[in-house]
Design a protein around this motif. Structure first.
Motif, mmCIF file in Angstrom:
data_model
loop_
_atom_site.group_PDB
_atom_site.id
_atom_site.type_symbol
_atom_site.label_atom_id
_atom_site.label_comp_id
_atom_site.label_asym_id
_atom_site.label_seq_id
_atom_site.Cartn_x
_atom_site.Cartn_y
_atom_site.Cartn_z
ATOM 1 N N ALA A 32 0.830 -1.206 0.000
ATOM 2 C CA ALA A 32 0.000 0.000 0.000
ATOM 3 C C ALA A 32 0.864 1.255 0.000
ATOM 4 O O ALA A 32 0.559 2.229 -0.694
ATOM 5 C CB ALA A 32 -0.931 -0.006 1.208
ATOM 6 N N SER A 33 1.956 1.223 0.728
ATOM 7 C CA SER A 33 2.857 2.368 0.798
ATOM 8 C C SER A 33 3.524 2.644 -0.548
ATOM 9 O O SER A 33 3.606 3.791 -0.990
ATOM 10 C CB SER A 33 3.919 2.117 1.872
ATOM 11 N N VAL A 34 3.997 1.592 -1.204
ATOM 12 C CA VAL A 34 4.624 1.747 -2.520
ATOM 13 C C VAL A 34 3.617 2.328 -3.508
ATOM 14 O O VAL A 34 3.951 3.201 -4.311
ATOM 15 C CB VAL A 34 5.189 0.394 -3.012
ATOM 16 N N CYS A 35 2.387 1.868 -3.458
ATOM 17 C CA CYS A 35 1.338 2.383 -4.332
ATOM 18 C C CYS A 35 1.104 3.877 -4.070
ATOM 19 O O CYS A 35 1.056 4.675 -5.005
ATOM 20 C CB CYS A 35 0.050 1.594 -4.125
ATOM 21 N N ALA A 36 0.978 4.255 -2.810
ATOM 22 C CA ALA A 36 0.717 5.652 -2.454
ATOM 23 C C ALA A 36 1.854 6.569 -2.891
ATOM 24 O O ALA A 36 1.619 7.725 -3.278
ATOM 25 C CB ALA A 36 0.492 5.769 -0.950
ATOM 26 N N SER A 68 -1.413 -11.283 -6.305
ATOM 27 C CA SER A 68 -2.261 -11.188 -7.493
ATOM 28 C C SER A 68 -3.599 -10.540 -7.145
ATOM 29 O O SER A 68 -4.298 -10.049 -8.034
ATOM 30 C CB SER A 68 -2.487 -12.568 -8.118
ATOM 31 N N GLY A 69 -3.933 -10.509 -5.880
ATOM 32 C CA GLY A 69 -5.154 -9.861 -5.413
ATOM 33 C C GLY A 69 -4.958 -8.407 -5.026
ATOM 34 O O GLY A 69 -5.857 -7.784 -4.483
ATOM 35 N N PHE A 70 -3.777 -7.837 -5.301
ATOM 36 C CA PHE A 70 -3.488 -6.433 -5.010
ATOM 37 C C PHE A 70 -3.707 -5.605 -6.273
ATOM 38 O O PHE A 70 -3.502 -6.094 -7.388
ATOM 39 C CB PHE A 70 -2.033 -6.233 -4.594
ATOM 40 N N ALA A 71 -4.061 -4.350 -6.105
ATOM 41 C CA ALA A 71 -4.188 -3.419 -7.224
ATOM 42 C C ALA A 71 -3.778 -2.029 -6.773
ATOM 43 O O ALA A 71 -3.950 -1.667 -5.605
ATOM 44 C CB ALA A 71 -5.627 -3.396 -7.736
ATOM 45 N N MET A 78 1.994 -3.115 -11.050
ATOM 46 C CA MET A 78 2.884 -2.922 -9.906
ATOM 47 C C MET A 78 3.163 -4.216 -9.150
ATOM 48 O O MET A 78 4.271 -4.449 -8.681
ATOM 49 C CB MET A 78 2.319 -1.892 -8.934
ATOM 50 N N TYR A 79 2.191 -5.066 -9.017
ATOM 51 C CA TYR A 79 2.346 -6.252 -8.172
ATOM 52 C C TYR A 79 2.549 -7.538 -8.959
ATOM 53 O O TYR A 79 2.496 -8.618 -8.376
ATOM 54 C CB TYR A 79 1.144 -6.384 -7.236
#
Length: 152
Positions: A32-36, A68-71, A78-79
């Motif tokens: 979540a941090s990398v995404c933000a 695989s369940g991350f977006a 990204m994942y």
């Protein structure tokens, strides 16, 4: 002759995130941090990203987290990508991770076997080369065991 019975990930059930062990929650928080950090991206996780399954054959459910369940709203890949996505397996307090295109469980004799579809480079090939690994949990040493068998 030993027989194998597959248990497909779709048959596993998701666990509410409130009960997620700290080691897996750390992986989720890092994602979540990398995404933000990437243009203020919004992180999302499917409920099925967290699964409970008996990975070591002791009759108790262990934990699996499938990226695989991350977006991420600002980065579609990204994942994961053509090589697969990270899957994290938590058994007896030990976390191990693997880049995989999918995984499932089989029963082979007395062993619970983790089967993973991995990148073809792990079989001396390239991305589309079919390649699978089979691993069993060694409770005594708290590690996954597998081999690159010699074929004649």
């Amino acid at each position: 002759m030993a027989s194998a019975m597959l248990v497909f990930p779709a048959q596993l059930h998701a666990k509410p995130s409130a009960d997620v062990p700290a080691q897996l929650q750390t992986k989720i928080d890092e994602a979540a941090s990398v995404c933000a950090e990437l243009d203020g991206g919004k992180f999302a996780m499917e409920d099925a990203a967290i699964q409970r399954v008996d990975l070591d054959g002791d009759g108790d459910e262990d934990w699996a987290l499938n990226e695989s369940g991350f977006a991420c709203s600002t980065a579609a890949s990204m994942y994961g990508g053509t090589g697969g996505t990270m899957a994290h397996f938590l058994v007896d307090g030990t976390l191990a991770s693997m880049l995989t295109r999918g995984w499932g469980m089989a029963k082979l004799g007395p062993h619970a076997v983790l089967l993973a579809d991995v990148h073809g480079s792990q079989c001396d090939g390239i991305n589309p080369t079919p390649c699978v690994t089979a691993s069993v949990w060694d409770a005594e040493s708290k590690t996954w065991r597998s081999t690159g068998a010699s074929w004649e």
